[in-house]
Scaffold this motif. Structure first.
Motif, PDB file in Angstrom:
ATOM      1  N   ILE A   1       0.859  -1.182   0.000  1.00 26.30           N
ATOM      2  CA  ILE A   1       0.000   0.000   0.000  1.00 26.30           C
ATOM      3  C   ILE A   1       0.898   1.236   0.000  1.00 26.30           C
ATOM      4  O   ILE A   1       1.905   1.288   0.706  1.00 26.30           O
ATOM      5  N   THR A   2       0.541   2.218  -0.815  1.00 30.29           N
ATOM      6  CA  THR A   2       1.241   3.503  -0.768  1.00 30.29           C
ATOM      7  C   THR A   2       0.260   4.566  -0.304  1.00 30.29           C
ATOM      8  O   THR A   2      -0.883   4.632  -0.783  1.00 30.29           O
ATOM      9  N   LEU A   3       0.667   5.354   0.661  1.00 27.23           N
ATOM     10  CA  LEU A   3      -0.199   6.314   1.341  1.00 27.23           C
ATOM     11  C   LEU A   3       0.414   7.706   1.253  1.00 27.23           C
ATOM     12  O   LEU A   3       1.620   7.876   1.467  1.00 27.23           O
TER      13      LEU A   3
ATOM     14  N   ILE B   1      -4.510   6.802  13.161  1.00 29.22           N
ATOM     15  CA  ILE B   1      -5.786   6.669  12.454  1.00 29.22           C
ATOM     16  C   ILE B   1      -5.700   7.372  11.097  1.00 29.22           C
ATOM     17  O   ILE B   1      -5.359   8.550  11.018  1.00 29.22           O
ATOM     18  N   ILE B   2      -6.023   6.626  10.038  1.00 28.72           N
ATOM     19  CA  ILE B   2      -6.117   7.181   8.689  1.00 28.72           C
ATOM     20  C   ILE B   2      -7.596   7.144   8.305  1.00 28.72           C
ATOM     21  O   ILE B   2      -8.195   6.074   8.207  1.00 28.72           O
ATOM     22  N   ASP B   3      -8.196   8.322   8.110  1.00 33.17           N
ATOM     23  CA  ASP B   3      -9.633   8.361   7.814  1.00 33.17           C
ATOM     24  C   ASP B   3      -9.881   9.006   6.450  1.00 33.17           C
ATOM     25  O   ASP B   3      -8.951   9.380   5.734  1.00 33.17           O
ATOM     26  N   GLY B   4     -11.167   9.103   6.093  1.00 31.44           N
ATOM     27  CA  GLY B   4     -11.529   9.705   4.816  1.00 31.44           C
ATOM     28  C   GLY B   4     -11.202   8.829   3.626  1.00 31.44           C
ATOM     29  O   GLY B   4     -11.039   9.321   2.509  1.00 31.44           O
ATOM     30  N   VAL B   5     -11.136   7.489   3.830  1.00 29.90           N
ATOM     31  CA  VAL B   5     -10.736   6.560   2.773  1.00 29.90           C
ATOM     32  C   VAL B   5     -11.971   5.819   2.260  1.00 29.90           C
ATOM     33  O   VAL B   5     -12.865   5.475   3.040  1.00 29.90           O
ATOM     34  N   TYR B   6     -12.020   5.559   0.944  1.00 37.28           N
ATOM     35  CA  TYR B   6     -13.161   4.799   0.433  1.00 37.28           C
ATOM     36  C   TYR B   6     -12.771   3.767  -0.619  1.00 37.28           C
ATOM     37  O   TYR B   6     -13.641   3.148  -1.229  1.00 37.28           O
ATOM     38  N   THR B   7     -11.463   3.556  -0.865  1.00 35.19           N
ATOM     39  CA  THR B   7     -11.045   2.561  -1.867  1.00 35.19           C
ATOM     40  C   THR B   7     -10.122   1.525  -1.239  1.00 35.19           C
ATOM     41  O   THR B   7      -9.591   1.714  -0.139  1.00 35.19           O
ATOM     42  N   LEU B   8      -9.917   0.414  -1.980  1.00 33.64           N
ATOM     43  CA  LEU B   8      -8.986  -0.667  -1.607  1.00 33.64           C
ATOM     44  C   LEU B   8      -9.324  -1.296  -0.259  1.00 33.64           C
ATOM     45  O   LEU B   8      -8.437  -1.796   0.441  1.00 33.64           O
ATOM     46  N   LYS B   9     -10.588  -1.307   0.099  1.00 31.98           N
ATOM     47  CA  LYS B   9     -10.979  -1.828   1.407  1.00 31.98           C
ATOM     48  C   LYS B   9     -10.555  -3.283   1.584  1.00 31.98           C
ATOM     49  O   LYS B   9     -10.086  -3.688   2.657  1.00 31.98           O
ATOM     50  N   ASN B  10     -10.670  -4.079   0.513  1.00 33.02           N
ATOM     51  CA  ASN B  10     -10.331  -5.501   0.614  1.00 33.02           C
ATOM     52  C   ASN B  10      -8.829  -5.751   0.662  1.00 33.02           C
ATOM     53  O   ASN B  10      -8.386  -6.850   1.004  1.00 33.02           O
TER      54      ASN B  10
ATOM     55  N   ILE C   1       2.307  -3.984   4.452  1.00 35.37           N
ATOM     56  CA  ILE C   1       3.325  -2.924   4.488  1.00 35.37           C
ATOM     57  C   ILE C   1       2.827  -1.686   3.738  1.00 35.37           C
ATOM     58  O   ILE C   1       2.250  -1.786   2.654  1.00 35.37           O
ATOM     59  N   VAL C   2       3.074  -0.511   4.338  1.00 34.93           N
ATOM     60  CA  VAL C   2       2.614   0.768   3.786  1.00 34.93           C
ATOM     61  C   VAL C   2       3.822   1.674   3.527  1.00 34.93           C
ATOM     62  O   VAL C   2       4.647   1.901   4.418  1.00 34.93           O
ATOM     63  N   PHE C   3       3.913   2.183   2.297  1.00 35.38           N
ATOM     64  CA  PHE C   3       4.932   3.171   1.934  1.00 35.38           C
ATOM     65  C   PHE C   3       4.321   4.557   2.156  1.00 35.38           C
ATOM     66  O   PHE C   3       3.287   4.890   1.563  1.00 35.38           O
ATOM     67  N   ILE C   4       4.965   5.378   3.001  1.00 35.27           N
ATOM     68  CA  ILE C   4       4.357   6.621   3.478  1.00 35.27           C
ATOM     69  C   ILE C   4       5.021   7.838   2.830  1.00 35.27           C
ATOM     70  O   ILE C   4       6.240   8.025   2.918  1.00 35.27           O
ATOM     71  N   THR C   5       4.199   8.657   2.182  1.00 38.29           N
ATOM     72  CA  THR C   5       4.666   9.910   1.569  1.00 38.29           C
ATOM     73  C   THR C   5       3.955  11.080   2.228  1.00 38.29           C
ATOM     74  O   THR C   5       2.749  11.025   2.451  1.00 38.29           O
ATOM     75  N   LEU C   6       4.713  12.130   2.549  1.00 37.10           N
ATOM     76  CA  LEU C   6       4.136  13.349   3.117  1.00 37.10           C
ATOM     77  C   LEU C   6       3.838  14.331   1.989  1.00 37.10           C
ATOM     78  O   LEU C   6       4.698  14.603   1.142  1.00 37.10           O
ATOM     79  N   GLY C   7       2.624  14.856   1.953  1.00 40.28           N
ATOM     80  CA  GLY C   7       2.237  15.835   0.934  1.00 40.28           C
ATOM     81  C   GLY C   7       2.181  17.224   1.524  1.00 40.28           C
ATOM     82  O   GLY C   7       2.661  17.476   2.630  1.00 40.28           O
ATOM     83  N   GLY C   8       1.592  18.146   0.768  1.00 40.12           N
ATOM     84  CA  GLY C   8       1.422  19.506   1.265  1.00 40.12           C
ATOM     85  C   GLY C   8       2.136  20.529   0.414  1.00 40.12           C
ATOM     86  O   GLY C   8       3.154  20.245  -0.209  1.00 40.12           O
TER      87      GLY C   8
ATOM     88  N   ASN D   1       5.795   6.116 -12.131  1.00 41.76           N
ATOM     89  CA  ASN D   1       4.392   5.860 -11.797  1.00 41.76           C
ATOM     90  C   ASN D   1       4.213   5.035 -10.526  1.00 41.76           C
ATOM     91  O   ASN D   1       3.147   4.467 -10.304  1.00 41.76           O
ATOM     92  N   ALA D   2       5.270   4.958  -9.700  1.00 44.79           N
ATOM     93  CA  ALA D   2       5.078   4.427  -8.347  1.00 44.79           C
ATOM     94  C   ALA D   2       4.290   5.509  -7.598  1.00 44.79           C
ATOM     95  O   ALA D   2       4.837   6.549  -7.240  1.00 44.79           O
ATOM     96  N   THR D   3       3.007   5.269  -7.391  1.00 45.13           N
ATOM     97  CA  THR D   3       2.077   6.313  -6.966  1.00 45.13           C
ATOM     98  C   THR D   3       2.566   7.053  -5.723  1.00 45.13           C
ATOM     99  O   THR D   3       2.955   6.436  -4.730  1.00 45.13           O
ATOM    100  N   PHE D   4       2.556   8.395  -5.797  1.00 44.91           N
ATOM    101  CA  PHE D   4       2.960   9.322  -4.744  1.00 44.91           C
ATOM    102  C   PHE D   4       4.477   9.362  -4.520  1.00 44.91           C
ATOM    103  O   PHE D   4       4.947  10.162  -3.717  1.00 44.91           O
TER     104      PHE D   4
END
Length: 661
Positions: free
Chosen positions: A122-124, A143-152, A159-166, A228-231
């Motif tokens: 997962i990339t976040l 807590i990561i909220d406001g999500v509506y995709t990839l629930k399954n 494992i989650v790859f974490i990117t900071l935006g802004g 195209n590795a997202t984010f």
């Protein structure tokens, strides 16, 4: 007979295109057509694309298969306009294949992506200040909220790859955006519909490893599998609007390798996070782009051969000592750091230009710059500036100044087998603050046999620019010296108005050459005189006699030599060349120049405090316009009787010595 379709030879976009085309080939009455929603859901979860998008893509194929009983889109837009080149390539290649062969390939594709979840990550991306600050504290159960995709796909321990935006221009963004670390899911999706909308849910992650640096997209340019590795990696297509996406294993391997190449100390952290099989692939062969150049007509073998031949030379040092001392054609040695100074009009720029022609044989081997009070280090060395890109959009790019441009050219030549000299000429070096303009470059002026004795550490911007221009690794550009084929020459007028002082340390690094007040007078035009009023009627007088008489007057009032008049204070040679066949025009132009330059200079600068003495031949020397009016009537008599006698003395000396002057 058509062969079996090898789906491994197709890219991910072509996999999706084949599935859409398969359903477009089927009529509604075919039972296989009922699987479309199920298949599109699997693809949608894999690629974070809505099933409705796949339906539209299928509809784009409909009109090309009339046996399906559907009209499809009836407008004039063609297939490539609607769905792109990958869909067109699938249509052109497989449109005539038996439906059974295509069905088998589609089943393989769906099976591939159904079983792929265990090898995906997962990339976040997060730009919410409260959540980002919690991540940066290396916290657990965030807590990561406001999500509506990839629930399954959001399974425990994934494992989650974490990117900071802004946007860094906003004051609340007090972190450095980019790929920042690795975590894992500690709580699967829950609290569905918490916001009043049934599609939104929450999940939780914990941090396993945070990097010291945030890795931006440009860090991954050399690793094509990160594209195209997202984010995270360079974008070839726009990132999804949702904050989470899927990262395939091959892209994850390349991302981790890029980070590990930059910071090998993270290996122990990665060993604890990823499987041993995954890390074996990270430490194995990974695609890396090597920057190089290719001439027209060269093939891959030619380029590789040239790279191998140049490897030893390119990988030695950035700065070389060629062992060659550059001299002019008449064997006069030229200094590397050189300042010519003297009174105005003594031919300082002329001298440098003449010596330049002896040193430099190609115009592209030198640059000339003029300092002024607002000139800065950014102008001289380089800085980021707004530029127009190919789409006429404003972007920011590192733009080198004249120093860095000529330095890079000199370095490139120095790395060749036949190095050439390069020259930077600085006019009026003390009209700007030299210490401020040179900044840390000041240290490079200490030179031993032409090469800077002490290097400076380059900034990241400068390092990147030099690396790209010279086609060498950036780590070879960490330190910088001036090479022995680069010369820096300058002019200076130490007594002019509005100039900056030079400190002793700065002066010590230059060779100063004084240009005397009469040094170049023999290069004045000696054949033509000017009809100047000296008593009551115009008489033929040479400009040089007038100049010397004015300098005598200035000496008597204790004006230093560096504020007196050089032979070229007025460009009389140019006047003679232009108006030699029209003496009245020549006289008119000279008188105008004399008033605008000589009288103004004496009035405003050299004799500013001694106007009564210099302009002793008129009653009111305090008004410039009155002085000019008197000159039109009296000529040189505005300077008094003693002055006219001095002019005649200089004329007589010149004639008695056999010189026209």
């Amino acid at each position: 007979m058509k062969e079996k379709i090898n789906i491994r030879n197709l890219n991910e976009k072509q996999h999706q295109a084949l599935v859409c085309m398969f359903f477009a080939m089927l009529p509604r009455s075919d039972n296989r057509y009922k699987k479309r929603d199920e298949y599109w859901k699997i693809l949608g979860e894999k690629f974070n694309i809505k099933p409705s998008t796949y339906k539209l893509n299928k509809d784009s194929f409909d009109k090309y298969f009339p046996n399906n009983g559907r009209k499809g889109f009836e407008d004039d837009r063609d297939l490539i306009t609607r769905v792109g080149k990958d869909y067109v390539s699938i249509y052109n290649k497989f449109k005539d294949y038996p439906i059974e062969i295509i069905e088998n390939a589609v089943d393989e594709i769906i099976q591939l992506y159904t079983n792929a979840y265990t090898n995906e990550f997962i990339t976040l991306k997060c730009g919410i200040p409260e959540t980002v600050h919690t991540i940066l504290k290396n916290s657990n159960n965030i807590i990561i909220d406001g999500v509506y995709t990839l629930k399954n796909q959001l399974k425990l321990n994934k494992i989650v790859f974490i990117t900071l935006g802004g946007d860094v221009n906003k004051k609340e963004i007090d972190w450095n955006p980019g790929f920042k670390g690795i975590g894992h899911i500690t709580k699967e999706p829950y609290d569905t519909g918490y916001s009043g909308d049934s599609k939104y849910f929450k999940f939780e992650i914990s941090i396993d490893c945070l990097f010291d640096n945030s890795y931006k997209r440009e860090h991954f340019f050399r690793y094509p599998d990160t594209f195209n590795a997202t984010f995270i990696g360079p974008e070839l297509k726009r990132d999804p609007t949702q904050a989470i996406s899927i990262l395939t294993e091959n892209k994850a391997i390349s991302v981790i390798r890029a980070v590990l190449d930059d910071n090998p100390s993270l290996k122990k952290n990665f060993d604890n996070i990823f499987s041993s099989k995954f890390m074996q692939q990270v430490l194995g062969d990974v695609k890396v782009l090597i920057p190089t150049i290719s001439s027209y007509g060269e093939n891959i073998e030619d380029v590789l051969s040239r790279m191998i031949n140049n490897k030893t030379k390119k990988n030695s040092k950035l700065i070389f000592k060629t062992g060659k001392k550059y001299t002019s054609s008449n064997n006069i040695d030229f200094e590397y750091n050189r300042i010519i100074f003297g009174a105005p009009g003594t031919g300082k720029s002329y001298t440098l230009n003449k010596d330049k022609e002896d040193l430099i044989k190609k115009n592209e081997n030198y640059e000339r710059v003029t300092f002024h009070p607002d000139y800065s280090y950014a102008n001289f060395v380089g800085t980021y500036k707004p530029v127009n890109n190919d789409n006429d959009e404003i972007s920011y790019k590192y733009v080198p100044g004249p120093f860095l441009r000529i330095l890079v050219k000199a370095l490139e030549s120095n790395m060749s087998d036949t190095p050439e000299p390069y020259l930077l000429i600085i006019e009026e070096i003390n009209r700007a603050n030299p210490a401020s303009v040179f900044g840390d470059i000041f240290q490079l002026l200490d030179r031993n046999n032409g090469v800077s004795e002490y290097p400076i550490h380059t900034s990241e911007d400068m390092k990147k620019y030099i690396s790209e221009e010279l086609k060498i690794p950036a780590d070879q550009c960490a330190e910088l010296r001036i090479p022995d084929n680069m010369f820096i020459w300058a002019t200076m007028n130490s007594a002019d108005q509005g100039v900056f002082p030079m400190d002793t340390a700065f002066k010590r690094r230059w060779n100063f050459e004084y240009c005397g007040i009469n040094k170049k007078e023999d290069e004045l035009n000696k054949q033509t005189t000017l009809d100047i009023i000296i008593n009551n009627d115009p008489e033929p007088i040479h400009w040089n006699s007038i100049r010397k008489a004015i300098n005598c007057e200035l000496t008597e009032i204790k004006v230093n030599e560096d504020k007196q008049l050089g032979p070229f204070f007025l460009n009389v040679n140019d006047l003679m060349d232009r108006y030699s066949d029209n003496k009245s025009k020549l006289q008119e132009k000279f008188n105008n120049l004399f008033k605008d330059k000589i009288i103004m200079y004496l009035f405003e600068d050299a004799a500013k405090q001694k106007k009564d003495f210099i302009f002793s031949g008129i009653e009111n020397p305090r008004i410039y316009s009155e002085i000019c009016k008197e000159y039109d009537e009296k000529g040189l008599k505005i300077f008094g009787e003693d002055f006219t006698n001095k002019v005649k003395e200089f004329e007589a000396k010149a004639k008695s010595s056999g010189d026209d002057l």
